[in-house]
Design a protein around this motif. Structure first.
Motif, PDB file in Angstrom:
ATOM      1  N   VAL A  44       0.889  -1.264   0.071  1.00  0.00           N
ATOM      2  CA  VAL A  44      -0.118   0.135   0.192  1.00  0.00           C
ATOM      3  C   VAL A  44       0.908   1.085   0.102  1.00  0.00           C
ATOM      4  CG1 VAL A  44      -1.735   1.241   1.310  1.00  0.00           C
ATOM      5  CG2 VAL A  44      -1.782  -1.189   1.337  1.00  0.00           C
ATOM      6  N   HIS A  45       0.649   1.888  -1.011  1.00  0.00           N
ATOM      7  CA  HIS A  45       1.674   3.181  -1.313  1.00  0.00           C
ATOM      8  C   HIS A  45       0.845   4.375  -1.150  1.00  0.00           C
ATOM      9  CE1 HIS A  45       5.541   4.933  -3.014  1.00  0.00           C
ATOM     10  NE2 HIS A  45       4.745   5.710  -3.061  1.00  0.00           N
ATOM     11  N   ALA A  46       0.904   5.249  -0.009  1.00  0.00           N
ATOM     12  CA  ALA A  46       0.280   6.515   0.310  1.00  0.00           C
ATOM     13  C   ALA A  46       0.740   7.638  -0.624  1.00  0.00           C
ATOM     14  CB  ALA A  46       0.239   6.574   1.629  1.00  0.00           C
ATOM     15  N   LEU A  47      -0.048   8.306  -1.004  1.00  0.00           N
ATOM     16  CA  LEU A  47       0.402   9.659  -2.050  1.00  0.00           C
ATOM     17  C   LEU A  47      -0.349  10.859  -1.154  1.00  0.00           C
ATOM     18  CD1 LEU A  47       2.033  10.318  -4.403  1.00  0.00           C
ATOM     19  CD2 LEU A  47      -0.287  10.141  -5.693  1.00  0.00           C
ATOM     20  N   LEU A  48       0.673  11.649  -0.589  1.00  0.00           N
ATOM     21  CA  LEU A  48       0.339  12.974   0.177  1.00  0.00           C
ATOM     22  C   LEU A  48       0.497  14.110  -0.633  1.00  0.00           C
ATOM     23  CD1 LEU A  48       1.646  12.167   3.790  1.00  0.00           C
ATOM     24  CD2 LEU A  48      -0.908  12.317   2.877  1.00  0.00           C
ATOM     25  N   GLY A  49      -0.103  15.236  -0.222  1.00  0.00           N
ATOM     26  CA  GLY A  49       0.294  16.697  -0.911  1.00  0.00           C
ATOM     27  C   GLY A  49      -0.985  17.398  -0.845  1.00  0.00           C
ATOM     28  N   GLU A  50      -0.801  18.834  -0.809  1.00  0.00           N
ATOM     29  CA  GLU A  50      -1.813  19.575  -0.724  1.00  0.00           C
ATOM     30  C   GLU A  50      -2.739  19.524  -2.200  1.00  0.00           C
ATOM     31  OE1 GLU A  50      -1.126  23.452   1.661  1.00  0.00           O
ATOM     32  OE2 GLU A  50       0.885  23.304   0.773  1.00  0.00           O
ATOM     33  N   ASN A  51      -4.104  20.277  -1.803  1.00  0.00           N
ATOM     34  CA  ASN A  51      -4.548  20.643  -3.269  1.00  0.00           C
ATOM     35  C   ASN A  51      -3.948  21.396  -4.034  1.00  0.00           C
ATOM     36  OD1 ASN A  51      -6.827  19.063  -2.283  1.00  0.00           O
ATOM     37  ND2 ASN A  51      -8.195  20.975  -2.403  1.00  0.00           N
ATOM     38  N   LEU A 191     -10.014  -0.258   4.382  1.00  0.00           N
ATOM     39  CA  LEU A 191      -8.586   0.005   4.241  1.00  0.00           C
ATOM     40  C   LEU A 191      -7.952  -1.410   4.775  1.00  0.00           C
ATOM     41  CD1 LEU A 191      -7.780   3.516   5.221  1.00  0.00           C
ATOM     42  CD2 LEU A 191      -7.998   2.454   2.832  1.00  0.00           C
ATOM     43  N   GLY A 192      -8.408  -1.940   5.803  1.00  0.00           N
ATOM     44  CA  GLY A 192      -7.795  -3.269   6.297  1.00  0.00           C
ATOM     45  C   GLY A 192      -7.998  -4.472   5.187  1.00  0.00           C
ATOM     46  N   LEU A 193      -9.253  -4.333   4.694  1.00  0.00           N
ATOM     47  CA  LEU A 193      -9.565  -5.538   3.789  1.00  0.00           C
ATOM     48  C   LEU A 193      -8.462  -5.112   2.590  1.00  0.00           C
ATOM     49  CD1 LEU A 193     -11.379  -7.659   2.100  1.00  0.00           C
ATOM     50  CD2 LEU A 193     -12.748  -5.662   1.385  1.00  0.00           C
ATOM     51  N   LEU A 194      -8.367  -4.075   1.947  1.00  0.00           N
ATOM     52  CA  LEU A 194      -7.434  -3.892   0.959  1.00  0.00           C
ATOM     53  C   LEU A 194      -6.055  -3.966   1.117  1.00  0.00           C
ATOM     54  CD1 LEU A 194      -9.143  -0.464  -0.681  1.00  0.00           C
ATOM     55  CD2 LEU A 194      -9.276  -2.941  -1.316  1.00  0.00           C
ATOM     56  N   ALA A 198      -3.586  -6.913  -0.572  1.00  0.00           N
ATOM     57  CA  ALA A 198      -2.073  -6.420  -1.216  1.00  0.00           C
ATOM     58  C   ALA A 198      -1.066  -7.425  -0.558  1.00  0.00           C
ATOM     59  CB  ALA A 198      -2.023  -4.899  -0.880  1.00  0.00           C
ATOM     60  N   HIS A 199      -1.105  -7.290   0.490  1.00  0.00           N
ATOM     61  CA  HIS A 199      -0.104  -8.098   1.332  1.00  0.00           C
ATOM     62  C   HIS A 199      -0.237  -9.523   1.067  1.00  0.00           C
ATOM     63  CE1 HIS A 199       0.750  -4.913   4.651  1.00  0.00           C
ATOM     64  NE2 HIS A 199       1.055  -4.464   3.465  1.00  0.00           N
ATOM     65  N   ALA A 200      -1.358 -10.185   0.612  1.00  0.00           N
ATOM     66  CA  ALA A 200      -1.531 -11.543   0.088  1.00  0.00           C
ATOM     67  C   ALA A 200      -0.801 -11.611  -1.487  1.00  0.00           C
ATOM     68  CB  ALA A 200      -2.952 -11.929   0.139  1.00  0.00           C
ATOM     69  N   GLY A 201      -0.373 -10.574  -2.035  1.00  0.00           N
ATOM     70  CA  GLY A 201       0.127 -10.557  -3.449  1.00  0.00           C
ATOM     71  C   GLY A 201      -0.908 -10.471  -4.325  1.00  0.00           C
ATOM     72  N   GLU A 202      -2.441 -10.100  -4.228  1.00  0.00           N
ATOM     73  CA  GLU A 202      -3.579  -9.975  -5.178  1.00  0.00           C
ATOM     74  C   GLU A 202      -3.312  -8.937  -5.894  1.00  0.00           C
ATOM     75  OE1 GLU A 202      -7.201 -10.751  -3.253  1.00  0.00           O
ATOM     76  OE2 GLU A 202      -6.462 -12.520  -2.382  1.00  0.00           O
ATOM     77  N   CYS A 203      -2.795  -7.818  -5.192  1.00  0.00           N
ATOM     78  CA  CYS A 203      -3.191  -6.500  -6.019  1.00  0.00           C
ATOM     79  C   CYS A 203      -1.758  -5.352  -5.023  1.00  0.00           C
ATOM     80  CB  CYS A 203      -4.164  -5.666  -5.946  1.00  0.00           C
ATOM     81  SG  CYS A 203      -4.809  -5.432  -4.178  1.00  0.00           S
ATOM     82  N   SER A 204      -1.679  -4.329  -5.765  1.00  0.00           N
ATOM     83  CA  SER A 204      -0.849  -3.127  -5.249  1.00  0.00           C
ATOM     84  C   SER A 204      -1.868  -2.102  -5.095  1.00  0.00           C
ATOM     85  CB  SER A 204       0.268  -3.003  -5.953  1.00  0.00           C
ATOM     86  OG  SER A 204       1.177  -3.817  -6.427  1.00  0.00           O
ATOM     87  N   ILE A 205      -1.794  -1.286  -4.177  1.00  0.00           N
ATOM     88  CA  ILE A 205      -2.723  -0.190  -3.827  1.00  0.00           C
ATOM     89  C   ILE A 205      -1.845   1.205  -3.739  1.00  0.00           C
ATOM     90  CG2 ILE A 205      -4.286   0.782  -2.232  1.00  0.00           C
ATOM     91  CD1 ILE A 205      -5.052  -1.968  -3.057  1.00  0.00           C
ATOM     92  N   VAL A 206      -2.373   2.312  -4.588  1.00  0.00           N
ATOM     93  CA  VAL A 206      -1.911   3.482  -4.415  1.00  0.00           C
ATOM     94  C   VAL A 206      -2.992   4.012  -3.634  1.00  0.00           C
ATOM     95  CG1 VAL A 206      -1.482   5.708  -5.670  1.00  0.00           C
ATOM     96  CG2 VAL A 206      -0.547   3.388  -6.385  1.00  0.00           C
ATOM     97  N   THR A 216      -0.117   5.918   8.542  1.00  0.00           N
ATOM     98  CA  THR A 216       0.521   5.231   9.695  1.00  0.00           C
ATOM     99  C   THR A 216      -0.169   3.719   9.862  1.00  0.00           C
ATOM    100  OG1 THR A 216      -0.634   6.356  11.237  1.00  0.00           O
ATOM    101  CG2 THR A 216       1.492   7.461  10.640  1.00  0.00           C
ATOM    102  N   ALA A 217      -1.274   3.700   9.635  1.00  0.00           N
ATOM    103  CA  ALA A 217      -1.835   2.260  10.080  1.00  0.00           C
ATOM    104  C   ALA A 217      -2.003   1.627   8.910  1.00  0.00           C
ATOM    105  CB  ALA A 217      -3.320   2.667  10.340  1.00  0.00           C
ATOM    106  N   TYR A 218      -1.920   2.004   7.590  1.00  0.00           N
ATOM    107  CA  TYR A 218      -2.452   0.953   6.496  1.00  0.00           C
ATOM    108  C   TYR A 218      -1.388   1.154   5.523  1.00  0.00           C
ATOM    109  CZ  TYR A 218      -6.830   0.709   8.762  1.00  0.00           C
ATOM    110  OH  TYR A 218      -7.755   0.388   9.734  1.00  0.00           O
ATOM    111  N   ALA A 219      -0.538   2.095   5.198  1.00  0.00           N
ATOM    112  CA  ALA A 219       0.426   2.361   4.237  1.00  0.00           C
ATOM    113  C   ALA A 219       1.732   1.587   4.644  1.00  0.00           C
ATOM    114  CB  ALA A 219       0.736   3.544   3.582  1.00  0.00           C
TER     115      ALA A 219
END
Length: 518
Positions: A44-51, A191-194, A198-206, A216-219
């Motif tokens: 799970v890859h988080a993307l941060l930034g202002e509007n 987010l826990g499900l996703l 991801a950690h099971a190798g089924e997908c990657s998350i952005v 901090t909890a999911y990425a």
């Protein structure tokens, strides 16, 4: 049970995503400036930034919604020309957009099937509905398959967008603010499900988010964009929210100023300014959506309305501001029975900020100036005919654009060309340009960045601090706990619990929201 037919077999397994020097320009404006992002498969890859930092532009280039002028998109180290979202979907890329993409006139079931993109000429609805019912049993929330999006709240539409992607089982899933209108419990479940997938190798998350808690909890990894450039990339366990905030806004001092808690003035609660008595309102299909609801809001306080999406909040807000017929009950502002007419709004200084303001509070093709002037175009001095009216509205709009920090190419730009946060600022500029006595607000910071959230929260608090009455309807429990003086929980169209905010227990509120408390 047979799964829904999918005539296009697709590979399975998480994709690695790399963008190389991705650059996107809109005229002279560079929205993306040589951005090279790396997403590890199965993370799970988080993307941060202002509007306006370029987050949505970046992911839209990845999914083929927009074309970059320079750079490349690589999946599993192979470059692909992703010209359209259809190409992206066939490559295993899915996206939940910040703005809803459902078809209004179709049912939930039809929207889910349409998301597949490859349908037979004749659909076996008995088989498909049975398969969809089985699919719903595996998801973290449920929707009525026969409902249409017009009947759904913003939170329910967001759930439909997520369900569409879960049905498709993408190998790379991009989520643009997916939890903005979900309760904390729902957000954690989704987010826990996703993350588990991801950690099971089924997908990657952005994951584009504005909530440090979600990062901090999911990425696993986090990248920060600022003014179109990638300015930082970290493993989540090697950074802190304070560091990320500083990287977003360009300095530690700026970060502290932008993300400070709203300043609450100590004051005595005044007389009841807004009184709702036994209000009954029908939903879109004739069912009772608001069932004898009563609540008061006093001068100098914010009353928060909490509840799981779809429990009558949308219909309640629309009935208060005159967008939906009231079946029975009364609404009073001060000592006057309130029918939400234009004249009453002006005389009693009742203002509102509805959810999805671009749809509910603006005319998208009209200019920022004309939208800001919708409350005042027919009163002096703007009521003068001819070119004088236009000049007066433009001068007033320029003043309010500056005061409220609306980022726009100019007051004559179409309001639909603004980012979500700046549409909110423009509507607030119109509604709060004089001292509101009563302010009715629904999900005011949906999809906005940290700086916009902090600013709008302080604007709401300012109304309360100077003695106004604020009714805040929100599906974000954190927001309600931060702003409210009192919190009332809506369930089944009624207030089922009320408490002082400083005494509120999150778990107990959640239990009432879920209908399991007594």
């Amino acid at each position: 049970m047979t799964a829904p037919l999918d005539p296009v077999p697709r590979p399975t397994g998480a994709l690695a995503l790399d963008t190389y020097d991705l650059t996107k320009r809109f005229g002279a404006f560079t929205a993306l400036d040589h951005v090279s992002l790396k997403v590890r498969p199965g993370t799970v890859h988080a993307l941060l930034g202002e509007n306006g930092a370029g987050k949505s532009t970046l992911v839209k280039c990845v999914v083929g919604y927009q074309r970059a002028e320079e750079g490349a998109v690589l999946l599993d180290n192979k470059e692909h020309d992703i010209a359209t979202p259809v190409v992206a979907r066939d490559l295993g890329i899915g996206m939940v957009y910040q703005h809803f993409t459902v078809v209004p006139g179709m049912t939930v079931a039809e929207n889910l099937l349409l998301a597949r993109g490859h349908l037979p000429a004749v659909i076996d609805w008995k088989k498909e509905r049975a398969a969809l019912a089985e699919f719903m049993k595996t998801t973290p929330f449920k929707l009525d398959l026969d409902a249409t999006p017009q009947e759904l709240s913003a939170g329910q539409k967001q759930k439909l967008e997520i369900l569409k992607q879960l049905l498709l089982k993408p190998r790379l899933l991009i989520l643009d603010e997916p939890t903005s209108v979900l309760t904390p419990q729902e957000a954690d479940e989704v987010l826990g499900l996703l993350r588990d997938r991801a950690h099971a190798g089924e997908c990657s998350i952005v994951l584009i988010t504005h909530k440090f808690r979600e990062v901090t909890a999911y990425a696993d990894d986090v990248s920060v964009l600022r003014k179109g450039k990638l300015v930082a990339a970290h493993r989540v366990d090697e950074t802190t929210p304070q560091q990320l905030a500083a990287e977003m806004v360009g300095g530690e001092g700026d970060a502290k100023r932008e993300f400070a808690a709203p300043q609450r003035a100590e004051r005595e609660r005044g007389e009841a300014m807004l009184q709702v008595k036994s209000l009954v309102v029908d939903g879109d299909r004739g069912q009772v959506a608001v069932a004898g609801l009563s609540v008061n809001v006093h001068a100098g306080e914010i009353v928060g309305i909490a509840g799981v999406s779809g429990n009558g909040q949308r219909e309640f807000a629309e009935a208060l501001v005159g967008q939906r017929r009231r079946v029975s009950g009364e609404v009073w502002v001060g000592t006057e029975r309130f029918a939400a007419t234009r004249a009453q709004n002006r005389r009693l200084k009742v203002r509102s900020l509805p959810e999805e303001p671009l749809r509910n509070a603006c005319v998208g093709d009209m200019s920022v100036s004309d939208n800001i002037g919708l409350r005042s175009f027919d009163v002096a001095p703007a009521s003068r005919l001819g070119w004088m009216r236009g000049r007066t509205l433009r001068e007033r709009a320029r003043k309010l654009i500056g005061e409220f920090g609306v980022k726009t190419r100019g007051e004559l730009a179409q309001i639909r060309s603004l980012s979500g946060g700046n549409v909110q600022r423009a509507v607030l500029a119109r509604e709060l340009s004089d001292d509101a006595e009563v302010l009715i607000v629904s999900n005011p910071v949906f999809g906005l960045d940290f700086a916009a959230v902090a600013e709008i929260h302080q604007r709401l608090m300012d109304v309360r601090n100077r003695g106004g009455a604020v009714l805040l309807i929100s599906e974000d429990l954190d927001e309600l706990l931060a702003l409210s003086d009192r919190i009332a929980v809506m369930s089944g169209g009624q207030v089922v619990h009320e408490t002082d905010a400083h005494q509120a227990d999150r778990n107990r509120l959640g239990a009432f929201m879920g209908g399991s408390a007594h």
